[in-house]
Design a protein around this motif. Structure first.
Motif, PDB file in Angstrom:
ATOM      1  N   LEU A   1       0.840  -1.187   0.000  1.00 54.22           N
ATOM      2  CA  LEU A   1       0.000   0.000   0.000  1.00 54.22           C
ATOM      3  C   LEU A   1       0.878   1.241   0.000  1.00 54.22           C
ATOM      4  CD1 LEU A   1      -2.902   1.121   0.227  1.00 54.22           C
ATOM      5  CD2 LEU A   1      -2.589   1.130   2.709  1.00 54.22           C
ATOM      6  N   THR A   2       0.695   2.096  -0.990  1.00 47.34           N
ATOM      7  CA  THR A   2       1.468   3.326  -1.082  1.00 47.34           C
ATOM      8  C   THR A   2       0.528   4.524  -1.147  1.00 47.34           C
ATOM      9  OG1 THR A   2       1.514   3.284  -3.513  1.00 47.34           O
ATOM     10  CG2 THR A   2       3.291   2.124  -2.348  1.00 47.34           C
ATOM     11  N   LYS A   3       1.081   5.681  -0.828  1.00 45.71           N
ATOM     12  CA  LYS A   3       0.304   6.910  -0.873  1.00 45.71           C
ATOM     13  C   LYS A   3      -0.152   7.194  -2.300  1.00 45.71           C
ATOM     14  CE  LYS A   3       0.560  11.817   0.314  1.00 45.71           C
ATOM     15  NZ  LYS A   3       1.426  12.912   0.873  1.00 45.71           N
ATOM     16  N   GLU A   4       0.728   6.914  -3.262  1.00 52.98           N
ATOM     17  CA  GLU A   4       0.388   7.159  -4.666  1.00 52.98           C
ATOM     18  C   GLU A   4      -0.775   6.267  -5.112  1.00 52.98           C
ATOM     19  OE1 GLU A   4       3.385   6.580  -3.509  1.00 52.98           O
ATOM     20  OE2 GLU A   4       4.268   8.600  -3.706  1.00 52.98           O
ATOM     21  N   TYR A   5      -0.771   5.032  -4.649  1.00 57.55           N
ATOM     22  CA  TYR A   5      -1.844   4.093  -5.011  1.00 57.55           C
ATOM     23  C   TYR A   5      -3.178   4.588  -4.464  1.00 57.55           C
ATOM     24  CZ  TYR A   5      -4.034  -0.434  -5.976  1.00 57.55           C
ATOM     25  OH  TYR A   5      -4.849  -1.419  -6.465  1.00 57.55           O
ATOM     26  N   VAL A   6      -3.173   5.020  -3.214  1.00 56.60           N
ATOM     27  CA  VAL A   6      -4.410   5.514  -2.592  1.00 56.60           C
ATOM     28  C   VAL A   6      -4.916   6.748  -3.325  1.00 56.60           C
ATOM     29  CG1 VAL A   6      -5.407   6.492  -0.489  1.00 56.60           C
ATOM     30  CG2 VAL A   6      -3.819   4.560  -0.336  1.00 56.60           C
ATOM     31  N   GLU A   7      -4.004   7.657  -3.655  1.00 60.42           N
ATOM     32  CA  GLU A   7      -4.417   8.882  -4.355  1.00 60.42           C
ATOM     33  C   GLU A   7      -4.971   8.561  -5.743  1.00 60.42           C
ATOM     34  OE1 GLU A   7      -0.929  11.257  -4.366  1.00 60.42           O
ATOM     35  OE2 GLU A   7      -1.208  11.981  -2.298  1.00 60.42           O
ATOM     36  N   ARG A   8      -4.351   7.606  -6.425  1.00 57.66           N
ATOM     37  CA  ARG A   8      -4.825   7.224  -7.753  1.00 57.66           C
ATOM     38  C   ARG A   8      -6.234   6.632  -7.693  1.00 57.66           C
ATOM     39  NH1 ARG A   8      -0.712   4.557  -8.984  1.00 57.66           N
ATOM     40  NH2 ARG A   8      -1.404   2.384  -8.771  1.00 57.66           N
ATOM     41  N   LEU A   9      -6.466   5.796  -6.697  1.00 57.29           N
ATOM     42  CA  LEU A   9      -7.790   5.200  -6.556  1.00 57.29           C
ATOM     43  C   LEU A   9      -8.820   6.239  -6.126  1.00 57.29           C
ATOM     44  CD1 LEU A   9      -9.074   2.389  -6.816  1.00 57.29           C
ATOM     45  CD2 LEU A   9      -8.826   2.129  -4.347  1.00 57.29           C
ATOM     46  N   SER A  10      -8.416   7.150  -5.236  1.00 59.48           N
ATOM     47  CA  SER A  10      -9.327   8.211  -4.799  1.00 59.48           C
ATOM     48  C   SER A  10      -9.735   9.098  -5.966  1.00 59.48           C
ATOM     49  CB  SER A  10      -8.650   9.037  -3.702  1.00 59.48           C
ATOM     50  OG  SER A  10      -9.488  10.064  -3.258  1.00 59.48           O
ATOM     51  N   GLN A  11      -8.793   9.373  -6.852  1.00 55.88           N
ATOM     52  CA  GLN A  11      -9.104  10.184  -8.036  1.00 55.88           C
ATOM     53  C   GLN A  11     -10.060   9.439  -8.960  1.00 55.88           C
ATOM     54  OE1 GLN A  11      -5.675  11.205 -10.379  1.00 55.88           O
ATOM     55  NE2 GLN A  11      -6.704  12.876 -11.439  1.00 55.88           N
ATOM     56  N   ALA A  12      -9.873   8.135  -9.104  1.00 55.20           N
ATOM     57  CA  ALA A  12     -10.773   7.344  -9.939  1.00 55.20           C
ATOM     58  C   ALA A  12     -12.185   7.354  -9.370  1.00 55.20           C
ATOM     59  CB  ALA A  12     -10.262   5.912 -10.045  1.00 55.20           C
ATOM     60  N   VAL A  13     -12.293   7.337  -8.053  1.00 56.59           N
ATOM     61  CA  VAL A  13     -13.618   7.401  -7.419  1.00 56.59           C
ATOM     62  C   VAL A  13     -14.253   8.750  -7.683  1.00 56.59           C
ATOM     63  CG1 VAL A  13     -14.826   7.420  -5.199  1.00 56.59           C
ATOM     64  CG2 VAL A  13     -13.036   5.726  -5.638  1.00 56.59           C
ATOM     65  N   GLU A  14     -13.475   9.815  -7.562  1.00 57.57           N
ATOM     66  CA  GLU A  14     -13.993  11.163  -7.789  1.00 57.57           C
ATOM     67  C   GLU A  14     -14.510  11.316  -9.213  1.00 57.57           C
ATOM     68  OE1 GLU A  14     -12.447  15.818  -7.446  1.00 57.57           O
ATOM     69  OE2 GLU A  14     -11.154  14.145  -6.825  1.00 57.57           O
TER      70      GLU A  14
ATOM     71  N   ARG B   1     -15.614   8.824 -10.942  1.00 54.25           N
ATOM     72  CA  ARG B   1     -16.559   7.709 -11.169  1.00 54.25           C
ATOM     73  C   ARG B   1     -16.086   6.831 -12.329  1.00 54.25           C
ATOM     74  NH1 ARG B   1     -17.772   9.035  -6.702  1.00 54.25           N
ATOM     75  NH2 ARG B   1     -19.898   9.230  -5.863  1.00 54.25           N
ATOM     76  N   ASP B   2     -14.771   6.574 -12.322  1.00 54.95           N
ATOM     77  CA  ASP B   2     -14.140   5.764 -13.362  1.00 54.95           C
ATOM     78  C   ASP B   2     -14.203   4.289 -12.935  1.00 54.95           C
ATOM     79  OD1 ASP B   2     -12.610   4.600 -15.301  1.00 54.95           O
ATOM     80  OD2 ASP B   2     -10.903   5.976 -15.105  1.00 54.95           O
ATOM     81  N   GLU B   3     -15.321   3.639 -13.243  1.00 55.21           N
ATOM     82  CA  GLU B   3     -15.550   2.273 -12.777  1.00 55.21           C
ATOM     83  C   GLU B   3     -14.538   1.286 -13.351  1.00 55.21           C
ATOM     84  OE1 GLU B   3     -19.546   1.019 -13.350  1.00 55.21           O
ATOM     85  OE2 GLU B   3     -20.424   2.898 -12.614  1.00 55.21           O
ATOM     86  N   SER B   4     -14.195   1.427 -14.597  1.00 52.67           N
ATOM     87  CA  SER B   4     -13.275   0.479 -15.230  1.00 52.67           C
ATOM     88  C   SER B   4     -11.899   0.514 -14.576  1.00 52.67           C
ATOM     89  CB  SER B   4     -13.164   0.759 -16.726  1.00 52.67           C
ATOM     90  OG  SER B   4     -12.685   2.078 -16.954  1.00 52.67           O
ATOM     91  N   THR B   5     -11.411   1.712 -14.269  1.00 56.74           N
ATOM     92  CA  THR B   5     -10.100   1.835 -13.607  1.00 56.74           C
ATOM     93  C   THR B   5     -10.131   1.225 -12.217  1.00 56.74           C
ATOM     94  OG1 THR B   5      -9.535   3.834 -14.842  1.00 56.74           O
ATOM     95  CG2 THR B   5      -8.375   3.456 -12.776  1.00 56.74           C
ATOM     96  N   ILE B   6     -11.208   1.474 -11.495  1.00 59.35           N
ATOM     97  CA  ILE B   6     -11.330   0.941 -10.130  1.00 59.35           C
ATOM     98  C   ILE B   6     -11.334  -0.587 -10.158  1.00 59.35           C
ATOM     99  CG2 ILE B   6     -12.857   0.762  -8.127  1.00 59.35           C
ATOM    100  CD1 ILE B   6     -13.786   3.637  -8.757  1.00 59.35           C
ATOM    101  N   ARG B   7     -12.128  -1.156 -11.049  1.00 61.09           N
ATOM    102  CA  ARG B   7     -12.187  -2.626 -11.140  1.00 61.09           C
ATOM    103  C   ARG B   7     -10.833  -3.203 -11.557  1.00 61.09           C
ATOM    104  NH1 ARG B   7     -17.688  -1.670 -13.177  1.00 61.09           N
ATOM    105  NH2 ARG B   7     -19.156  -2.602 -11.707  1.00 61.09           N
ATOM    106  N   LEU B   8     -10.142  -2.505 -12.442  1.00 56.12           N
ATOM    107  CA  LEU B   8      -8.841  -2.980 -12.892  1.00 56.12           C
ATOM    108  C   LEU B   8      -7.813  -2.939 -11.756  1.00 56.12           C
ATOM    109  CD1 LEU B   8      -7.091  -3.910 -15.291  1.00 56.12           C
ATOM    110  CD2 LEU B   8      -6.585  -1.482 -15.731  1.00 56.12           C
ATOM    111  N   GLU B   9      -7.853  -1.875 -10.961  1.00 55.38           N
ATOM    112  CA  GLU B   9      -6.910  -1.735  -9.852  1.00 55.38           C
ATOM    113  C   GLU B   9      -7.128  -2.803  -8.784  1.00 55.38           C
ATOM    114  OE1 GLU B   9      -4.382   0.148  -9.497  1.00 55.38           O
ATOM    115  OE2 GLU B   9      -4.602   1.770 -10.948  1.00 55.38           O
TER     116      GLU B   9
END
Length: 453
Positions: free
Chosen positions: A5-18, A20-28
């Motif tokens: 778990l890294t800060k960059e990973y969390v930020e990337r996922l948080s941005q995908a949520v903001e 509403r990028d479902e495909s990126t979230i599922r891929l991650e």
């Protein structure tokens, strides 16, 4: 490869949520285990974690929620309505479902139970809710495989196939009579190897280890650890089979016990989390530090008695005060930690107890002799202090090692005798007590040698 778990990973996922990028979230999240996802979601805001869970299938979501710690899950589920919670509870193991529901307000709990589609699951939950969480009843799950003693092996196989659909892992098969009284267990191996037409009563093992619903969780963990069990049946006072406790739940108990013991040893008086308030964390650490401070002030007052006598006459005595204090504290911690381990083993109170005590005493004497001899050689031959001072220091260290071993051994026994967690005997208490006693011995021996020899 283990998930990192890294800060960059969390930020990337948080941005995908903001976005509403479902495909990126599922891929991650595609290649992550439920335990990894639960750690990841715990780093996000509640609404963000809620959104991600809604994108996952219900089975995965339920598994993720089961991995959450109690406080984090309680906060997360504030963003779920009762219908959403019910979908997860519907497929959780009954013990995990009850743990989750006990964290909710009574109104939410009742709404969720009413919305559960699987009525057998709802019945299981209602059966388990009354039990305290730190008992065998609170740990057990209702899902298990049981067969009647009068059934044949062929009937047993069909029954196992039917029941195993609701059981994630079949650890063992329990044998009961018509009144659901636990008679024994039968292994899958014995069922497979049994002759066709054989009855269960011919192959089951009636030497079964079990727990009662009121047994303490610590006793259950000790029982399963001692006999190396993957699952433990739980019965009521009539010995009716009610459920089973699996190894994963016992691991949680052992981990919690270890955390409590570490907190007690380090002088933390209440349970705290990393994200708790500054005041709560500070408050949890103050009591034992206060006791330690009082002990240190008393020791300083005691040292003042010799300020104009021994210390003015032999200033070099002050050089060895730190080694007296640290040696006593370290030896006390070693002895108390070893004694806590012995007391945690119920069998230690049997015939093996006194031989162990004799071994502790023998070890203390040997340590004292070796330390005293080593320090004498250093102070007299290398540091060139006087013979008298070297003898004071070495004899004092010998006495301090013996005394600290005694207090470190006896104090946990006394606390355990009166029902107090012996782990609290370590840390600040033992260290402070041995400081005071060590200084008393040190200056007492110095007074005798310098005044009467």
């Amino acid at each position: 490869m283990a998930f990192e778990l890294t800060k960059e990973y969390v930020e990337r996922l948080s941005q995908a949520v903001e976005l509403r990028d479902e495909s990126t979230i599922r891929l991650e999240l595609r290649d992550l285990f439920a335990a990894d996802i639960s750690v990841l979601l715990d780093e996000l805001e509640g609404p963000e974690a809620h959104y991600i869970l809604t994108l996952l299938d219900t089975e995965t979501g339920a598994e993720i929620l089961a991995e959450y710690d109690s406080d984090s899950r309680r906060e997360l589920l504030k963003y779920f309505d009762s219908a959403e919670i019910a979908r997860y509870v519907n497929i959780l193991d009954s013990d995990d479902a009850v743990d989750l529901l006990k964290e909710q307000p009574v109104r939410i709990r009742e709404e969720v139970i009413a919305l559960i589609e699987d009525r057998e699951q709802a019945r299981f939950i209602l059966d388990l809710l009354p039990y305290e969480p730190d008992t065998a009843g609170g740990l057990m799950q209702k899902e298990l495989v049981k067969i009647n003693v009068r059934q044949t092996v062929t009937e047993c196989v069909e029954e196992i196939r039917r029941q195993a659909e609701d059981v994630e892992k079949v650890y063992t098969v329990y044998v009961v009579d018509d009144d659901q009284i636990l008679l024994g267990i039968v292994s899958l191996k014995d069922i497979i190897l049994a002759k066709r037409g054989s009855k269960i009563e011919q192959i089951y093992d009636d030497d079964v280890i079990y727990a009662s619903t009121y047994d303490a969780a610590e006793d259950v963990a000790e029982l399963m650890s001692r006999y190396d069990l993957d699952a433990l049946p739980v019965v009521n006072v009539q010995k009716r089979l009610l459920g089973q406790i699996t190894i994963d739940d016992v691991v949680d108990v052992i981990t919690e016990q270890a955390q409590e013991d570490i907190a007690a040893i380090t002088g933390v008086s209440e349970e705290v989390e990393e994200d708790d308030s500054v005041w709560k964390i500070t408050r949890s650490r103050l009591p034992w530090l206060g006791i330690g401070m009082i002990g240190s002030l008393l020791a300083a007052k005691f040292l003042g008695i010799f300020e104009h006598d021994l210390l003015m006459m032999v200033p070099a005595l002050a050089l060895f005060i730190p080694i007296i204090g640290s040696t006593g504290g370290n030896v006390g911690i070693q002895s108390s930690s070893f004694m806590v381990q012995i007391l945690s083993d119920k069998s230690a109170l049997s015939g093996e107890f006194w031989p162990r005590m004799l071994k502790i005493l023998t070890v203390a004497v040997l340590k004292g002799v070796l330390i005293a001899a080593f320090v004498f050689l250093i102070t007299y031959l290398i540091l060139s202090h006087s013979l008298k001072l070297s003898m004071v220091v070495s004899i004092s260290l010998m006495a301090v090692v013996l005394l600290s071993s005694f207090t470190g051994t006896v104090t946990p026994i006394i606390l355990n005798r009166y029902g107090i967690n012996p782990s609290v005997a370590s840390g600040p208490f033992i260290t402070t007590a041995n400081d005071f006693l060590g200084y008393s011995v040190y200056f007492g021996i110095a007074y005798l040698l310098y005044h009467y020899w």
